[in-house]
Design an enzyme around this catalytic site. Structure first.
Site, PDB file in Angstrom:
ATOM      1  N   LYS A  12       0.821  -1.203   0.000  1.00  0.00           N
ATOM      2  CA  LYS A  12       0.000   0.000   0.000  1.00  0.00           C
ATOM      3  C   LYS A  12       0.867   1.270   0.000  1.00  0.00           C
ATOM      4  CE  LYS A  12      -3.740  -2.345   2.455  1.00  0.00           C
ATOM      5  NZ  LYS A  12      -4.583  -2.323   3.678  1.00  0.00           N
ATOM      6  N   TYR A  52     -12.231  -2.639  -3.491  1.00  0.00           N
ATOM      7  CA  TYR A  52     -12.758  -2.589  -2.119  1.00  0.00           C
ATOM      8  C   TYR A  52     -14.284  -2.505  -2.067  1.00  0.00           C
ATOM      9  CZ  TYR A  52      -8.037  -2.111  -0.274  1.00  0.00           C
ATOM     10  OH  TYR A  52      -6.729  -2.332   0.072  1.00  0.00           O
ATOM     11  N   ASN A 115      -1.913  -0.111   7.044  1.00  0.00           N
ATOM     12  CA  ASN A 115      -1.245  -1.306   7.557  1.00  0.00           C
ATOM     13  C   ASN A 115      -0.317  -1.973   6.545  1.00  0.00           C
ATOM     14  OD1 ASN A 115      -3.131  -2.497   5.902  1.00  0.00           O
ATOM     15  ND2 ASN A 115      -4.323  -3.405   7.560  1.00  0.00           N
ATOM     16  N   HIS A 118      -1.690  -5.571   1.531  1.00  0.00           N
ATOM     17  CA  HIS A 118      -2.940  -6.315   1.341  1.00  0.00           C
ATOM     18  C   HIS A 118      -2.595  -7.654   0.722  1.00  0.00           C
ATOM     19  CE1 HIS A 118      -6.943  -7.417  -0.124  1.00  0.00           C
ATOM     20  NE2 HIS A 118      -6.309  -7.773  -1.233  1.00  0.00           N
ATOM     21  N   GLU A 129      -9.035 -10.490  -7.709  1.00  0.00           N
ATOM     22  CA  GLU A 129      -8.059  -9.405  -7.586  1.00  0.00           C
ATOM     23  C   GLU A 129      -6.984  -9.484  -8.660  1.00  0.00           C
ATOM     24  OE1 GLU A 129      -8.688  -8.646  -2.811  1.00  0.00           O
ATOM     25  OE2 GLU A 129      -6.972  -9.844  -3.441  1.00  0.00           O
TER      26      GLU A 129
END
Length: 140
Positions: A12, A52, A115, A118, A129
């Site tokens: 990310k 998402y 965080n 992913h 994905e």
């Protein structure tokens, strides 16, 4: 167990900005996975929203979309024995405070919202994905 699998992993914007790309890639290589594809990009809004969409009704969705489109990410396809489960174990719990020591999130994340990484949570998710982030396929 799962046999050979291909999974989707994304570093990310916070991981890219903090210069953690090489360290994270090294960790995946260290558990015996092989990178099949990589794209470095700042996700366009439509891609982020599609990725998402499962969270669309959740209160954190707008902030998540804003964050994931805020800068470059590294989208990757990794292949190997039980790639999905082994990647999830390497990544650690979504909340960095709950992540096992030595996982990517325990070592680098400092927020549940940002965080670092992913990873696909199952075969169906991985297929979705991978198709979304690598629309032209992976080649090989």
């Amino acid at each position: 167990m799962g046999g050979s699998q291909t999974t989707f992993i994304m570093i990310k914007p916070d991981g890219v900005q903090r210069g953690l790309v090489d360290e994270i890639i090294g960790r995946f290589e260290g558990i015996g996975l092989r990178m099949l594809g990589r794209r470095d990009l700042t996700p366009p809004l439509e891609l982020a929203e599609t990725h998402y969409a499962v969270h669309k009704e959740r209160p954190f969705y707008p902030d998540l979309i804003e964050f994931i489109t805020s800068g470059p990410v590294v989208a990757m396809a990794w292949n190997g024995e039980d790639a999905i489960a082994s990647s999830r174990k390497l990544i650690g719990a979504t909340n960095w405070e709950d992540a096992d020591p030595g996982t990517i999130r325990a070592d680098f994340a400092r927020s549940i919202d940002q965080n670092i990484i992913h990873g696909s949570d199952g075969e169906e998710t991985a297929a979705f994905e991978l198709g979304l982030w690598f629309p032209g396929g992976l080649g090989d």
